[in-house]
Design a protein around this motif. Structure first.
Motif, PDB file in Angstrom:
ATOM      1  N   ASN A 112       1.849   1.712  -5.937  1.00 48.87           N
ATOM      2  CA  ASN A 112       1.250   0.914  -4.865  1.00 48.87           C
ATOM      3  C   ASN A 112      -0.276   0.999  -4.903  1.00 48.87           C
ATOM      4  O   ASN A 112      -0.861   1.714  -5.727  1.00 48.87           O
ATOM      5  CB  ASN A 112       1.777   1.352  -3.493  1.00 48.87           C
ATOM      6  N   GLU A 113      -0.888   0.254  -4.008  1.00 45.70           N
ATOM      7  CA  GLU A 113      -2.353   0.159  -3.987  1.00 45.70           C
ATOM      8  C   GLU A 113      -3.001   1.497  -3.652  1.00 45.70           C
ATOM      9  O   GLU A 113      -4.075   1.818  -4.175  1.00 45.70           O
ATOM     10  CB  GLU A 113      -2.774  -0.907  -2.966  1.00 45.70           C
ATOM     11  N   THR A 114      -2.382   2.288  -2.791  1.00 48.20           N
ATOM     12  CA  THR A 114      -2.948   3.600  -2.454  1.00 48.20           C
ATOM     13  C   THR A 114      -3.080   4.462  -3.700  1.00 48.20           C
ATOM     14  O   THR A 114      -4.139   5.039  -3.972  1.00 48.20           O
ATOM     15  CB  THR A 114      -2.062   4.327  -1.421  1.00 48.20           C
ATOM     16  N   VAL A 145      -8.268  -6.491  -2.452  1.00 51.29           N
ATOM     17  CA  VAL A 145      -7.300  -5.749  -3.255  1.00 51.29           C
ATOM     18  C   VAL A 145      -7.360  -6.373  -4.643  1.00 51.29           C
ATOM     19  O   VAL A 145      -7.185  -7.591  -4.791  1.00 51.29           O
ATOM     20  CB  VAL A 145      -5.878  -5.863  -2.684  1.00 51.29           C
ATOM     21  N   TRP A 168       0.791  -1.232   0.000  1.00 47.28           N
ATOM     22  CA  TRP A 168       0.000   0.000   0.000  1.00 47.28           C
ATOM     23  C   TRP A 168       0.821   1.279   0.000  1.00 47.28           C
ATOM     24  O   TRP A 168       0.333   2.337  -0.423  1.00 47.28           O
ATOM     25  CB  TRP A 168      -0.953   0.001   1.207  1.00 47.28           C
ATOM     26  N   TYR A 169       2.092   1.233   0.458  1.00 42.29           N
ATOM     27  CA  TYR A 169       2.821   2.487   0.678  1.00 42.29           C
ATOM     28  C   TYR A 169       4.226   2.544   0.074  1.00 42.29           C
ATOM     29  O   TYR A 169       4.857   3.600   0.105  1.00 42.29           O
ATOM     30  CB  TYR A 169       2.966   2.747   2.188  1.00 42.29           C
TER      31      TYR A 169
END
Length: 562
Positions: free
Chosen positions: A385-387, A467, A265-266
């Motif tokens: 990333n996912e964010t 996700v 995510w980051y």
């Protein structure tokens, strides 16, 4: 135990109030070895303001007697340079300039900064002018006569208000930033005049920002100094490296923390093609750690609302002049899990010339919406990333809705996603296909498998249960769509293989059957990957799905038995 400095950018406060500090002081030596006039660009929320605050307290003569306290337990304490605490520091922060009254606010900002500077160093200079440029000139003339008064200029977020102007009002952008007589241009011209001669008062300048656009429009490139943003030596100047994160986790004794979640995510930012390792977004990482140390679990909302808010303001980059532009296609490619390429990153380009593909792609990089994947003959970029992927998806979704091309019933979508998560019901894929078919305006954009896939990825990612991964490598292949459980109560993992027949081709049932057989073999192979089997070993079930599209129309949706 030290507090986590989430949201804090004042170096002195961090040190005095016993917050955890990720030691970046070793970069001070590197900065001194570079040109005297530097620009350093990074995306929002990476820690630039803290870095410039650290430089402020290190170089300011005003804090000379507090050096040992302020730099206790840092690298630079035992490696102090000759220039430490040897300057009068004139620090500008343009993040507070109000774009609704930009000339007035910018003028107040300059005057207030100089007034504070004069009071701080007890300089007996009477300035009667109300013009901020004249005030700067008067100050520099005065300091030039005082040969012992050397200035270090720090400018934090130099392009903050100009980027807002660009999105809100291009006429005002031209007036304040780009025109020959523009106030901001005069500001930089005046700074340059304070550096030109041997006894000029300005000895060093360090500027932080997000993009090089304002610099180009103000000065036709930062032509009094050097942009070190892509320099491999400064890749880690802000952000959090893996080793720095490991040290934090060890310090806080977070043995059970899910590192793979933080990574997903980051992490994954690279700012130089000559660097192999990646860094975390500082704000994102500290947001997560701050919550975890308080409650011993991950936050339910993995995206910091401040990060989402910052990026939401950039939607107009892909939605301009009341229509979707060519940038929409670039976004589709990225969301579909594929990379985009450039021969070279553009390091200086105008904000008024984003129609050029290389400029737009470079802008995405500076904003942090893409990052370097690899660099060979070309530089390849991906969503980090996912964010950021979810923020990009928000851009796509908002632009489609603004254009009245696609406005899905999200409540129904959520119901279908819950049924897939708990029962493996594949109606959610049929529902999305029906919505695409119903929305006639979107059909012009459904011209290949990639665009169909990006639509599915965008709307499936609205789910808090999964996700959604695309082009994820599984067992030496690349899955079109992988629904990876995020919520612990999800019962089903999903593997979706999508096949596409052009609308211009006649629908051929023989070809459909060949595609179905090919897709079956692919999902069966993906299902053998250890990432999938890990979830099955945890008691979850696998739903393998094949979707065949003829243009924008779903013609087959099949569940593959395990």
């Amino acid at each position: 135990m030290k507090k986590i400095p989430y949201g804090i950018s004042d170096y002195k406060l961090i040190k005095e109030q016993d917050y955890y500090f990720i030691d970046k002081t070793s970069f001070i030596e590197k900065i001194e070895d570079e040109s005297r006039f530097l620009m350093f660009l990074r995306p929002r929320r990476f820690g630039k303001s803290l870095a410039i605050s650290m430089l402020h307290y290190y170089y300011d003569v005003y804090y000379k007697d507090k050096f040992n306290d302020l730099f206790k337990d840092t690298y630079i304490l035992k490696n102090r340079t000759k220039e430490a605490n040897s300057y009068l520091v004139l620090k500008f922060d343009f993040s507070a300039v109000d774009t609704s009254r930009v000339e007035e606010s910018f003028t107040i900002n300059i005057k207030s900064t100089i007034h504070t500077f004069l009071q701080k160093y007890k300089l007996s200079l009477d300035i009667s002018s109300e013009n901020p440029i004249d005030i700067l000139k008067i100050l520099f003339d005065y300091l030039q006569k005082e040969n012992d008064k050397n200035i270090y200029i720090l400018i934090d977020e130099y392009d903050n208000f100009s980027n807002k102007l660009l999105l809100e009002n291009k006429t005002n952008y031209n007036k304040i930033i780009a025109n020959k007589t523009a106030l901001f241009k005069q500001f930089f011209t005046t700074l340059k005049s304070g550096t030109g001669m041997e006894n000029s008062p300005i000895k060093r300048i360090f500027i932080t920002g997000v993009t090089p656009m304002t610099s180009y429009d103000v000065t036709s490139g930062f032509n009094i100094g050097k942009n070190i943003s892509l320099n491999p030596e400064f890749n880690d100047f802000v952000g959090v490296t893996n080793s720095e994160l490991d040290e934090m986790i060890e310090y806080y004794k977070l043995k059970d923390i899910d590192m793979s979640l933080m990574q997903e995510w980051y992490n994954n930012y690279r700012f130089s093609e000559d660097i192999e390792h990646t860094v975390y977004n500082t704000d994102m990482a500290l947001y997560y750690l701050d919550y975890y140390t308080r409650f011993n679990k991950s936050p339910k909302e993995l995206i910091d609302i401040n990060v989402r808010s910052d990026y939401s303001k950039l939607r107009d980059i892909i939605y301009t002049d009341g229509k979707l532009n060519g940038n929409f296609s670039t976004l589709n490619t990225l969301i579909a899990g594929e990379s985009i390429s450039l021969t070279n990153l553009v390091q200086d380009f105008s904000a008024l010339n984003l129609s050029k593909e290389e400029n737009f792609k470079s802008l995405l990089f500076y904003l942090g919406l893409i990052t370097i994947k690899d660099a060979k003959l070309q530089i390849n970029f991906k969503i980090p990333n996912e964010t950021i992927k979810r923020i990009d998806i928000d851009f796509l979704k908002d632009s489609l809705e603004l254009e009245n091309l696609f406005n899905i019933k999200t409540a129904r979508l959520s119901e279908h996603l819950i049924k897939f998560a708990t029962d493996g019901d594949i109606e959610v894929f049929k529902f999305l296909a029906d919505e695409i078919k119903r929305s006639t305006g979107i059909r012009d954009y459904i011209y290949n498998e990639q665009t169909v896939k990006s639509m599915y990825l965008a709307y499936l990612s609205l789910s808090p249960y999964y996700v959604i991964k695309s082009e994820l490598e599984l067992n030496k292949g690349f899955a079109d769509i992988f629904l990876k459980p995020l919520n612990p109560y999800v019962d089903y993992v999903g593997l979706v293989e999508l096949k596409y027949i052009k609308r211009s081709e006649k629908l051929n049932q023989k070809k459909v059957k060949v595609f179905i057989e090919e897709a079956k073999q692919q999902v069966d192979e993906y299902a053998k990957d250890e990432l999938v089997t890990k979830f099955l070993n945890q008691g979850k079930k696998l739903r393998k799905v094949v979707l065949i599209f003829h243009g924008w129309e779903l013609v087959e949706s099949i569940v593959i038995d395990n």
